[in-house]
Design a protein around this motif. Structure first.
Motif, PDB file in Angstrom:
ATOM      1  N   ALA A  34      23.833   2.638  20.779  1.00  0.00           N
ATOM      2  CA  ALA A  34      22.716   3.526  20.477  1.00  0.00           C
ATOM      3  C   ALA A  34      23.089   4.968  20.798  1.00  0.00           C
ATOM      4  N   SER A  35      22.620   5.867  19.928  1.00  0.00           N
ATOM      5  CA  SER A  35      22.887   7.283  20.167  1.00  0.00           C
ATOM      6  C   SER A  35      21.682   7.981  20.764  1.00  0.00           C
ATOM      7  N   GLY A  36      20.616   7.233  20.960  1.00  0.00           N
ATOM      8  CA  GLY A  36      19.413   7.822  21.525  1.00  0.00           C
ATOM      9  C   GLY A  36      18.489   6.711  21.934  1.00  0.00           C
TER      10      GLY A  36
ATOM     11  N   ARG B 284      17.730   3.123  17.787  1.00  0.00           N
ATOM     12  CA  ARG B 284      18.520   3.835  16.780  1.00  0.00           C
ATOM     13  C   ARG B 284      18.105   3.431  15.375  1.00  0.00           C
ATOM     14  N   ALA B 285      18.495   4.264  14.420  1.00  0.00           N
ATOM     15  CA  ALA B 285      18.193   4.025  13.015  1.00  0.00           C
ATOM     16  C   ALA B 285      19.302   4.609  12.164  1.00  0.00           C
ATOM     17  N   GLY B 286      19.502   4.019  10.993  1.00  0.00           N
ATOM     18  CA  GLY B 286      20.417   4.566  10.008  1.00  0.00           C
ATOM     19  C   GLY B 286      19.625   5.319   8.954  1.00  0.00           C
ATOM     20  N   LEU B 287      20.109   6.460   8.545  1.00  0.00           N
ATOM     21  CA  LEU B 287      19.451   7.312   7.553  1.00  0.00           C
ATOM     22  C   LEU B 287      20.375   7.462   6.353  1.00  0.00           C
ATOM     23  N   TYR B 288      19.863   7.172   5.151  1.00  0.00           N
ATOM     24  CA  TYR B 288      20.693   7.146   3.947  1.00  0.00           C
ATOM     25  C   TYR B 288      19.939   7.765   2.777  1.00  0.00           C
ATOM     26  N   PHE B 289      20.712   8.327   1.845  1.00  0.00           N
ATOM     27  CA  PHE B 289      20.177   8.656   0.535  1.00  0.00           C
ATOM     28  C   PHE B 289      20.381   7.435  -0.351  1.00  0.00           C
TER      29      PHE B 289
ATOM     30  N   ARG C 217      23.586   8.031  11.764  1.00  0.00           N
ATOM     31  CA  ARG C 217      22.834   7.359  12.806  1.00  0.00           C
ATOM     32  C   ARG C 217      22.022   8.401  13.556  1.00  0.00           C
ATOM     33  N   VAL C 218      20.717   8.126  13.720  1.00  0.00           N
ATOM     34  CA  VAL C 218      19.845   9.025  14.465  1.00  0.00           C
ATOM     35  C   VAL C 218      19.068   8.208  15.489  1.00  0.00           C
TER      36      VAL C 218
ATOM     37  N   CYS D  74      22.920  13.509  15.412  1.00  0.00           N
ATOM     38  CA  CYS D  74      23.259  12.436  14.480  1.00  0.00           C
ATOM     39  C   CYS D  74      24.747  12.138  14.556  1.00  0.00           C
ATOM     40  N   THR D  75      25.103  10.939  14.125  1.00  0.00           N
ATOM     41  CA  THR D  75      26.493  10.486  14.112  1.00  0.00           C
ATOM     42  C   THR D  75      26.792   9.892  12.748  1.00  0.00           C
ATOM     43  N   PRO D  76      27.921  10.261  12.118  1.00  0.00           N
ATOM     44  CA  PRO D  76      28.235   9.689  10.808  1.00  0.00           C
ATOM     45  C   PRO D  76      28.435   8.178  10.892  1.00  0.00           C
TER      46      PRO D  76
END
Length: 479
Positions: A141-143, A209-214, A222-223, A278-280
């Motif tokens: 987790a990043s947060g 954590r969550a993944g954010l995508y277009f 990752r946020v 965020c992390t790629p």
């Protein structure tokens, strides 16, 4: 993990525009809303957006009353978990809007049509959690989210916060230029919402954590779960910036040419400027794919049960809405969740009561079993409501299904369309396309959104209404 086929690549949608700009729209976005009504042959149509599909009992009851007082007495459920009212009397738009505002279903006039938010309807109800299996983001987790380590993500809470941000004038981005077709998808990690091919996708990927995508492909970012709704708003702003940069009039991310779409790198800079870490995430990436909720009793934590049902052909009478609303009020959790598969999930019932209550809903005309021929069957409005339709598709579909064979849980979705536009057809997997031709129907198995043709190797079958039941039953069992 589900066997649902992966959604197709987010390739550009063909159009009349230059390749560098994507399709050129000959008209503006006419997508209806609660304020901008659509004039149909059976009266005006209002689309009420329900971010996350969330309705209180009071709101559901008010929609039933509006449909009776001003419309045709029905609620149509849409493929994004919204509700439509049809047959509205001329000049009643102001009255409809006022009643929606009073019950919290029109929080902002300026932002009404951009509130397209689909969320996993079983989140928190069946014990499923994002870290219970492999997902697109298996790193640390990043947060930290709002709950303790190990607490499952609450995408309904994301939906509520995202809606507040979309309606705010000080949210850090003006998104009023978004099309009424632009979709935010909030997936709890099971992949059901990913299959809808949202434009901005948030996927819970473990504690905090969550993944954010277009779209539905990588690369992503990752946020922290606590930042996810705000990050989704900024992702939509990045889409608008990319669209403006190439002079496009695209409504959806996948309508932009591949080389001109918003990228993770630009979004990362926008997030950093807003104070969001965020992390790629790696690319290429295969996002999780899952199935819609099956009809029946849903076993959840704490000894509680939820009831999952669907609306026959996506349409409910005001009486049916009252039945389910009273049930939620008297025995459940006081909430109704509208699903993007034209169904309802009603949470909070004691285990001992749930089977009997499901029977009550079956007797009220809901689809309560995956074995029903009506399961995963839908239809557009057709005649007499739509001038473009070549047939009364709802009546023909009902006749076909009433005498048809049980579908079974593995049967393909089927959708009747009155014209080539195929309004509201399913996406995210193979489906049976039943298209009116004027003197019968053409039955075709389509892959994903299907383009202009059917599945490779599939031969369309043209039949009269007399042969429709057999042709549809055979097509639904195609492998």
């Amino acid at each position: 993990m589900s066997t649902t086929p992966a959604p197709p690549p987010d390739r550009a949608v063909p159009g009349a525009g230059a390749p560098s700009a994507g399709p050129v729209r000959e008209r503006g976005d006419a997508c209806p809303g609660a304020l901008r009504l659509h004039a149909a042959d059976d009266g005006a149509l209002a689309r009420i957006r329900l971010p996350g599909g969330l309705l209180t009992v009071s709101q559901a009851m008010e929609l039933a009353r509006i449909s009776e007082d001003l419309g045709d007495g029905h609620l149509d459920l849409t493929s994004r978990g919204n509700v439509q009212l049809r047959g509205l009397a001329e000049g009643c738009g102001g009255t409809v809007a006022g009643r929606l505002r009073e019950h919290g279903m029109l929080p902002s006039d300026r932002h009404d049509r951009i509130r397209n938010v689909a969320a996993s309807p079983l989140c928190g109800l069946d014990g499923w959690r994002a870290d219970s299996g492999p997902g697109p983001d298996s790193g640390s987790a990043s947060g930290s989210g709002p709950g303790p380590e190990g607490t499952p993500a609450d995408v309904q809470a994301w939906a509520r916060e995202l809606d507040e941000l979309l309606c705010a004038d000080d949210a850090g981005a003006d998104l009023t230029a978004l099309s009424g077709r632009f979709l935010f998808g909030l997936d709890d990690g099971r992949g059901d919402i990913v299959a809808l091919r949202p434009d901005v996708t948030l996927i819970a990927s473990g504690p905090g954590r969550a993944g954010l995508y277009f779209g539905t492909s990588g690369p992503g970012l990752r946020v922290a779960a606590a930042d996810a709704p705000r990050a989704a708003v900024l992702a939509a702003a990045e889409f608008l910036a990319a669209r403006e940069a190439c002079g496009s009039t695209a409504w959806r991310v996948r309508e932009l040419p591949a080389g001109r779409r918003p990228a993770a790198g630009g979004l990362a800079e926008r997030l950093a400027a807003a104070g969001i870490a965020c992390t790629p995430l790696p690319s290429p990436l295969r996002l999780p794919l899952g199935e819609p909720p099956a009809p029946g009793v849903v076993t959840g934590p704490g000894g509680l049960r939820a009831l999952s049902v669907t609306a026959p052909l996506g349409r409910l009478t005001s009486t049916q809405v009252r039945v389910v609303s009273r049930m939620a009020l008297e025995s459940g959790g006081g909430e109704v969740r509208v699903t993007p598969w034209r169904g309802l999930v009603v949470p909070g019932f004691p285990a001992a009561k749930a089977p009997g209550l499901l029977t009550v809903l079956a007797n009220a005309g809901f689809v309560t079993s995956a074995d029903s021929a009506w399961h995963r069957a839908g239809a557009c409005a057709g005649r007499p409501g739509c001038a473009k339709s070549l047939a009364d598709v709802r009546a023909d579909a009902a006749d076909c299904l009433a005498g048809g064979q049980p579908a079974g849980a593995a049967a393909l979705p089927v959708y009747w369309s009155g014209c080539e536009r195929r309004c509201g057809h399913p996406g995210g997997g193979p489906w049976v396309d039943v298209l009116a031709t004027g003197d019968g129907y053409r039955v075709t198995v389509r892959d994903q959104d299907g383009g202009d043709g059917g599945r490779q190797g599939a031969v369309p079958r043209t039949v009269t209404t007399a042969g429709l039941a057999g042709a549809v039953a055979a097509a639904r069992t195609t492998t």
